[in-house]
Design a protein around this motif. Structure first.
Motif, mmCIF file in Angstrom:
data_model
loop_
_atom_site.group_PDB
_atom_site.id
_atom_site.type_symbol
_atom_site.label_atom_id
_atom_site.label_comp_id
_atom_site.label_asym_id
_atom_site.label_seq_id
_atom_site.Cartn_x
_atom_site.Cartn_y
_atom_site.Cartn_z
ATOM 1 N N LEU A 17 0.831 -1.209 0.000
ATOM 2 C CA LEU A 17 0.000 0.000 0.000
ATOM 3 C C LEU A 17 0.865 1.259 0.000
ATOM 4 O O LEU A 17 0.595 2.213 -0.735
ATOM 5 N N CYS A 18 1.902 1.243 0.823
ATOM 6 C CA CYS A 18 2.822 2.393 0.875
ATOM 7 C C CYS A 18 3.535 2.588 -0.456
ATOM 8 O O CYS A 18 3.710 3.713 -0.923
ATOM 9 N N ALA A 19 3.949 1.495 -1.068
ATOM 10 C CA ALA A 19 4.616 1.566 -2.372
ATOM 11 C C ALA A 19 3.673 2.174 -3.412
ATOM 12 O O ALA A 19 4.088 3.017 -4.218
ATOM 13 N N ALA A 20 2.419 1.759 -3.369
ATOM 14 C CA ALA A 20 1.444 2.309 -4.319
ATOM 15 C C ALA A 20 1.262 3.812 -4.107
ATOM 16 O O ALA A 20 1.291 4.590 -5.073
ATOM 17 N N ILE A 21 1.094 4.230 -2.850
ATOM 18 C CA ILE A 21 0.938 5.660 -2.546
ATOM 19 C C ILE A 21 2.168 6.428 -3.009
ATOM 20 O O ILE A 21 2.070 7.472 -3.664
ATOM 21 N N ASN A 22 3.336 5.905 -2.672
ATOM 22 C CA ASN A 22 4.603 6.541 -3.025
ATOM 23 C C ASN A 22 4.725 6.712 -4.542
ATOM 24 O O ASN A 22 5.088 7.782 -5.042
ATOM 25 N N ASN A 23 4.422 5.649 -5.276
ATOM 26 C CA ASN A 23 4.566 5.693 -6.726
ATOM 27 C C ASN A 23 3.529 6.585 -7.385
ATOM 28 O O ASN A 23 3.833 7.263 -8.366
ATOM 29 N N VAL A 24 2.320 6.636 -6.853
ATOM 30 C CA VAL A 24 1.309 7.552 -7.389
ATOM 31 C C VAL A 24 1.786 8.993 -7.218
ATOM 32 O O VAL A 24 1.685 9.807 -8.147
ATOM 33 N N ILE A 25 2.328 9.301 -6.046
ATOM 34 C CA ILE A 25 2.826 10.663 -5.809
ATOM 35 C C ILE A 25 3.986 10.991 -6.747
ATOM 36 O O ILE A 25 3.999 12.046 -7.398
ATOM 37 N N LEU A 26 4.966 10.086 -6.851
ATOM 38 C CA LEU A 26 6.143 10.358 -7.690
ATOM 39 C C LEU A 26 5.804 10.399 -9.173
ATOM 40 O O LEU A 26 6.192 11.337 -9.888
ATOM 41 N N PHE A 54 -0.561 2.392 9.939
ATOM 42 C CA PHE A 54 -0.914 1.055 9.455
ATOM 43 C C PHE A 54 -0.116 -0.020 10.185
ATOM 44 O O PHE A 54 -0.683 -0.991 10.693
ATOM 45 N N HIS A 55 1.194 0.152 10.216
ATOM 46 C CA HIS A 55 2.039 -0.887 10.806
ATOM 47 C C HIS A 55 1.901 -0.970 12.319
ATOM 48 O O HIS A 55 1.930 -2.070 12.892
ATOM 49 N N ALA A 56 1.742 0.155 12.973
ATOM 50 C CA ALA A 56 1.573 0.106 14.432
ATOM 51 C C ALA A 56 0.302 -0.663 14.782
ATOM 52 O O ALA A 56 0.332 -1.587 15.593
ATOM 53 N N ARG A 57 -0.809 -0.297 14.153
ATOM 54 C CA ARG A 57 -2.099 -0.903 14.512
ATOM 55 C C ARG A 57 -2.296 -2.290 13.899
ATOM 56 O O ARG A 57 -2.745 -3.196 14.580
#
Length: 129
Positions: A17-26, A54-57
């Motif tokens: 999910l983080c990779a997807a968010i990161n790549n959409v932004i970049l 996400f990771h904490a919870r």
């Protein structure tokens, strides 16, 4: 012992999910004409905050705490200059298009971010708020 336990699977889901968010932004920001340095800072703030929560919870089943959040952001902050330098190499020096450079960079940063996430979200677990 399972080769891939539930916590690792949850981490991989969050990382995806983080990779997807990161790549959409970049990739989206590059298409709109924004530079990768500013986009990298935006990724740090947006994806870093999402990743901690996400990771904490979900991944490590911990309560959200400001101290842990700040430790996490501090930890991944040190990955920001590495990320920008690697993007400079991939995008400016090698000449990869952003749609290839961004996912390549994302893969390179996953291991570092896992270590920081694990440390921050399990830091001082027994302490009271």
């Amino acid at each position: 012992m399972q080769a891939l336990d539930n916590r690792k699977l949850r981490y991989l889901l969050g990382a995806g999910l983080c990779a997807a968010i990161n790549n959409v932004i970049l990739i989206g920001g590059d298409a709109l004409g924004f530079g990768y340095v500013g986009l990298s800072v935006t990724c740090f703030l947006v994806t870093g905050t999402f990743a901690y929560a996400f990771h904490a919870r979900f991944t490590f089943r911990q309560d959200l705490r400001w101290k842990s959040y700040l430790l996490y952001m501090f930890g991944i902050f040190f990955g920001l200059p590495v990320s920008v330098a690697l993007m400079h190499v991939l995008y400016d020096m090698v000449g990869l298009p952003m749609w290839i450079a961004a996912p390549t960079l994302t893969v390179l940063m996953v291991v570092y971010n896992y270590a920081v996430t694990k440390l921050a979200t399990t830091f001082n677990r027994g302490a009271r708020r």
